[in-house]
Design an enzyme around this catalytic site. Sequence first.
Site, PDB file in Angstrom:
ATOM      1  N   CYS A  89       0.806  -1.224   0.000  1.00  0.00           N
ATOM      2  CA  CYS A  89       0.000   0.000   0.000  1.00  0.00           C
ATOM      3  C   CYS A  89       0.837   1.272   0.000  1.00  0.00           C
ATOM      4  CB  CYS A  89      -0.980   0.002   1.167  1.00  0.00           C
ATOM      5  SG  CYS A  89      -0.214  -0.100   2.796  1.00  0.00           S
ATOM      6  N   HIS A 165      -1.835   1.458   7.336  1.00  0.00           N
ATOM      7  CA  HIS A 165      -2.257   1.562   5.941  1.00  0.00           C
ATOM      8  C   HIS A 165      -1.914   2.938   5.389  1.00  0.00           C
ATOM      9  CE1 HIS A 165      -4.459   0.567   2.380  1.00  0.00           C
ATOM     10  NE2 HIS A 165      -5.399   1.465   2.578  1.00  0.00           N
TER      11      HIS A 165
END
Length: 313
Positions: A89, A165
């Site tokens: 990510c 994230h």
Amino acid sequence: MSGGWTTIESDAGVFTHLIEKLGVKDVQFDELITLEPDELRQLGKIYGVIFLFKYPTGEARSDTPKDGSFDQDAANNLFFAAQTIQNACGTQALLSVLLNKDGEVDIGKDLREFKEFSGDFPPEFRGETLSNSDLIREVHNSFARSSPFVDETQRTATEDDDVYHFIAYTSINNKLYELDGLQLAPISHGACTIDEFPDKIIPVLQRRISRYPATEIRFNLLACVQDLRIRARELGDTETLEAEEQKRTEWLWENALRRHNFVGFVGELLKGVVKDKLSQGNGAYDKWIEDSKAKTKKRAEERQKQGISGDDV
């Protein structure tokens, strides 16, 4: 797929040298300490920001975002890739900014070919294409910390793990978009020109952070901007230019350290220290151990008072 993806740090030096190895020119990342539009604006030409936060594991994906609105048409009209693999990510977020700034930014031959090849794919196929890119994966993995204990490409997160994230925010076609490969589509946060971006992005980030307990402080924000040395040269600002050159030198050194495994060196060093203490007699050795325990306990108590606990990315 021929190999896995490792975790990388949310670090301006890591991200800057990563995109340079991918062929991007005249772009760098800079860490933001405060959520102030003026701090962002003073960085000059801004392409977007990358936000790192603790991901709420176990939370079901909703058809309606908590802030903003899904723009299904934008999923096909700009570069948006679904995230199809763990640990990718960070690189996916920076590419979400840069591949949507092709024209403003020289993204280089390899990324331009990747964008052209995957441009007509739906987001899921774009994500698969990204995950299977040998070039992008190898460059990404080259910035992982060296560890003899954990293979991050094989490690599976559990419910007890803290999971982080990366997502991207950028202005595209005069709209502020949140680009998160775990969402169904790009999320629009309303009208936003490039010049308005510093003022429009801060309230969005503040609303996201406000959804967490006040004790949660593990966030990180990196701005994707034009190489700060360019403006310093144009303005004849030698002080800033020297500071930026020094910063690059430090980044190179830190990235070199990340790739090196120091376990063998530390082991030999400890052997030498213990041998020296033993040569002074058991009394000296025992006192050294007790002093070390006392110092460790004191540091733990100080960290606890400051509210520092657990691992951070």
